[in-house]
Design an enzyme around this catalytic site. Structure first.
Site, PDB file in Angstrom:
ATOM      1  N   HIS A  53      -6.090  -7.527  -0.255  1.00 31.29           N
ATOM      2  CA  HIS A  53      -6.366  -6.140  -0.639  1.00 31.29           C
ATOM      3  C   HIS A  53      -5.583  -5.763  -1.891  1.00 31.29           C
ATOM      4  O   HIS A  53      -4.495  -6.293  -2.133  1.00 31.29           O
ATOM      5  CB  HIS A  53      -5.980  -5.201   0.511  1.00 31.29           C
ATOM      6  CG  HIS A  53      -6.610  -5.560   1.821  1.00 31.29           C
ATOM      7  ND1 HIS A  53      -5.953  -6.293   2.776  1.00 31.29           N
ATOM      8  CD2 HIS A  53      -7.846  -5.314   2.301  1.00 31.29           C
ATOM      9  CE1 HIS A  53      -6.765  -6.469   3.818  1.00 31.29           C
ATOM     10  NE2 HIS A  53      -7.922  -5.897   3.550  1.00 31.29           N
ATOM     11  N   ASP A  90      -3.985 -12.848   3.947  1.00 28.46           N
ATOM     12  CA  ASP A  90      -5.163 -12.333   4.647  1.00 28.46           C
ATOM     13  C   ASP A  90      -6.465 -12.644   3.917  1.00 28.46           C
ATOM     14  O   ASP A  90      -7.547 -12.341   4.437  1.00 28.46           O
ATOM     15  CB  ASP A  90      -5.040 -10.823   4.951  1.00 28.46           C
ATOM     16  CG  ASP A  90      -4.531 -10.004   3.784  1.00 28.46           C
ATOM     17  OD1 ASP A  90      -4.322 -10.570   2.698  1.00 28.46           O
ATOM     18  OD2 ASP A  90      -4.345  -8.782   3.958  1.00 28.46           O
ATOM     19  N   ASP A 146      -2.322 -10.797  -1.979  1.00 24.71           N
ATOM     20  CA  ASP A 146      -2.905 -10.242  -0.753  1.00 24.71           C
ATOM     21  C   ASP A 146      -4.396  -9.983  -0.968  1.00 24.71           C
ATOM     22  O   ASP A 146      -4.836  -9.707  -2.089  1.00 24.71           O
ATOM     23  CB  ASP A 146      -2.184  -8.935  -0.398  1.00 24.71           C
ATOM     24  CG  ASP A 146      -2.591  -8.382   0.952  1.00 24.71           C
ATOM     25  OD1 ASP A 146      -1.875  -8.633   1.936  1.00 24.71           O
ATOM     26  OD2 ASP A 146      -3.637  -7.681   1.021  1.00 24.71           O
ATOM     27  N   HIS A 157       0.819  -1.225   0.000  1.00 30.30           N
ATOM     28  CA  HIS A 157       0.000   0.000   0.000  1.00 30.30           C
ATOM     29  C   HIS A 157       0.852   1.274   0.000  1.00 30.30           C
ATOM     30  O   HIS A 157       0.309   2.376   0.135  1.00 30.30           O
ATOM     31  CB  HIS A 157      -0.952   0.015   1.196  1.00 30.30           C
ATOM     32  CG  HIS A 157      -1.934  -1.116   1.213  1.00 30.30           C
ATOM     33  ND1 HIS A 157      -2.761  -1.392   0.144  1.00 30.30           N
ATOM     34  CD2 HIS A 157      -2.208  -2.063   2.150  1.00 30.30           C
ATOM     35  CE1 HIS A 157      -3.515  -2.448   0.430  1.00 30.30           C
ATOM     36  NE2 HIS A 157      -3.190  -2.886   1.637  1.00 30.30           N
TER      37      HIS A 157
HETATM   38  C1  SP5 Z   1      -0.933  -4.985   4.177  1.00 32.67           C
HETATM   39  C2  SP5 Z   1      -2.398  -5.086   4.414  1.00 32.67           C
HETATM   40  O1  SP5 Z   1      -2.958  -6.177   4.347  1.00 32.67           O
HETATM   41  N1  SP5 Z   1      -3.049  -3.966   4.735  1.00 32.67           N
HETATM   42  C3  SP5 Z   1      -4.458  -3.993   4.863  1.00 32.67           C
HETATM   43  C4  SP5 Z   1      -4.938  -2.885   5.705  1.00 32.67           C
HETATM   44  C5  SP5 Z   1      -6.418  -2.867   5.732  1.00 32.67           C
HETATM   45  N2  SP5 Z   1      -6.884  -1.961   6.725  1.00 32.67           N
HETATM   46  C6  SP5 Z   1      -8.260  -1.656   6.520  1.00 32.67           C
HETATM   47  C7  SP5 Z   1      -8.869  -0.832   7.592  1.00 32.67           C
HETATM   48  C8  SP5 Z   1      -8.743  -1.447   8.943  1.00 32.67           C
HETATM   49  C9  SP5 Z   1     -10.011  -1.826   9.545  1.00 32.67           C
HETATM   50  N3  SP5 Z   1      -9.749  -2.825  10.518  1.00 32.67           N
HETATM   51  C10 SP5 Z   1     -10.812  -2.977  11.460  1.00 32.67           C
HETATM   52  C11 SP5 Z   1     -11.251  -4.395  11.513  1.00 32.67           C
HETATM   53  C12 SP5 Z   1     -12.472  -4.487  12.332  1.00 32.67           C
HETATM   54  N4  SP5 Z   1     -13.114  -5.760  12.131  1.00 32.67           N
HETATM   55 ZN    ZN Z   2      -3.996  -7.099   2.879  1.00 37.93          ZN
END
Ligand code: SP5
Ligand code: ZN
Length: 360
Positions: free
Chosen positions: A210, A298, A208, A172
């Site tokens: 994302h 993930d 990944d 990212h």
């Molecule tokens: C490297 C990587 O996988 N980064 C991904 C980051 C995604 N973050 C998204 C926002 C975080 C929200 N997390 C809260 C989870 C509540 N269930």
């Molecule tokens: Zn990710």
């Protein structure tokens, strides 16, 4: 080294990075990109017999091959400037976290001037409030970059496969932005190092959950480096929200050298593996001399950061598809946050790649 393994580049310096949680929808929460991740991955790989080597230290000038030097300098100095401004005492925040962002439509069109307040500087390069900077963040990010660069150098010297156990992750982080728990783009640095080492064309496959908006940004205008990704559809409400759609195909000379395959939340192995096969075919058509895999796990069922529901066997089958490309391959760790399954997912994926002969 057993015939079913290949070298792992890992350093304990990842532990210097403790983001101390994240700020999500305004709320400080524990966060999922935790120190334990780097240690669990190492333990699982060591137990499975993978040989583990230290990275070589690289001059920070390597970073400027893919990142704006001004952003690198910001990352280097942000924490000390934050502490000097007194924020740990008042209002009581000991990590660098932004509160304002210079959206292009909200700033007048004049040469950019860095704001005077460290609190405002914190919004200049990051896309979000979830990517905090602590005392050891920059040192750890440099060491993660060292792991990826060392893996690239091993591939240039003839290694068939290498795994860089990067933490913090990187995909990212773009040329002049960082976010999503990433600071420096380890996979992009590896791909660029392969190009600088004499390889004419390189391909990236991003598994990944994302979209790797940072990697896409770095190579969007270039035909020499293919970026290809399968990820949860950002249009269905998932990070990075604004980027990662199927119609983003590259720009100018890079037109056609960017491939996004978004998949639906909850899709499971079938559609995800179909997309992986599409990425594999695009890589083959690009005729690269080497492959860089952004290995986030993930997407796995049970991971707290994605809804994809991929099984361990799905990751093994993806690895077999990539092994069938018979390219020198560098795996770079990205996300993966289910601490009970993380080590097993990484070992399972890399072992499947080795068993399929992808590392020879
Ligand atoms: C490297 C990587 O996988 N980064 C991904 C980051 C995604 N973050 C998204 C926002 C975080 C929200 N997390 C809260 C989870 C509540 N269930
Ligand atoms: Zn990710």
């Amino acid at each position: 080294m057993s015939s079913q393994t290949f070298p792992v580049v890992w350093t304990e310096r990842h532990r210097l990075h403790d983001p101390g949680g994240e700020v999500w929808v305004g709320v400080p929460i524990p966060g999922t990109e935790v120190i334990a991740r780097g240690d669990l991955i190492r333990a699982a790989l060591a137990k499975a017999g993978f040989p583990i080597v230290d990275p070589a230290a690289h001059d920070p000038s390597h970073l400027h091959r893919v990142h704006d030097p001004a952003m690198v300098d910001y990352l280097r100095t942000a924490y000390n400037n934050w502490v000097a401004a007194g924020y740990p005492e008042d209002p009581g925040q000991d990590r660098v976290v932004p509160y304002v962002f210079p959206l292009p439509q909200a700033v007048v069109d004049r040469p950019f001037r860095l704001p005077a307040a460290p609190s405002a500087r914190a919004g200049v390069y990051t896309t979000d409030t979830t990517t905090l900077i602590g005392p050891g963040t920059y040192a750890a990010a440099l060491s993660a970059a060292d792991c990826a660069l060392t893996a690239a150098e091993m591939a240039l010297r003839g290694a068939g496969a290498v795994y860089a156990a990067c933490r913090p992750p990187g995909h990212h982080a773009g040329r002049a932005f960082f976010g999503g728990s990433c600071y420096l783009n380890n996979a992009a640095l590896a791909a660029q190092a392969l190009r600088d080492g004499g390889m004419d064309r390189v391909a990236l496959v991003d598994l990944d959950a994302h979209h790797g908006n940072g990697t896409q940004d770095i190579f969007y205008d270039r035909a020499d480096v293919l970026y290809s990704s399968v990820h949860v559809d950002p249009g269905a409400g998932w990070f990075p929200h604004f980027v990662g759609f199927a119609d983003e195909a590259g720009r100018g000379p890079g037109e056609g050298a960017n491939l996004n395959c978004p998949v639906a939340p909850g899709c499971g192995d079938g559609p995800w593996l179909e997309a992986v096969a599409t990425l594999g075919a695009a890589v083959a058509a690009h005729r690269p001399e080497a492959l860089v895999v952004s290995l986030g796990v993930d997407g796995a069922a049970g991971d707290p950061e994605s809804p994809l529901g991929i099984s361990p066997d799905g990751f093994r089958r993806a690895a077999e598809t990539l092994a069938g490309l018979y390219l020198p391959t560098i795996f770079v760790q990205e996300g993966g946050y289910d601490l009970d399954r993380l080590g097993g997912l990484v070992v399972g994926t890399l072992s499947a790649f080795a068993s399929a002969g992808g590392h020879r």
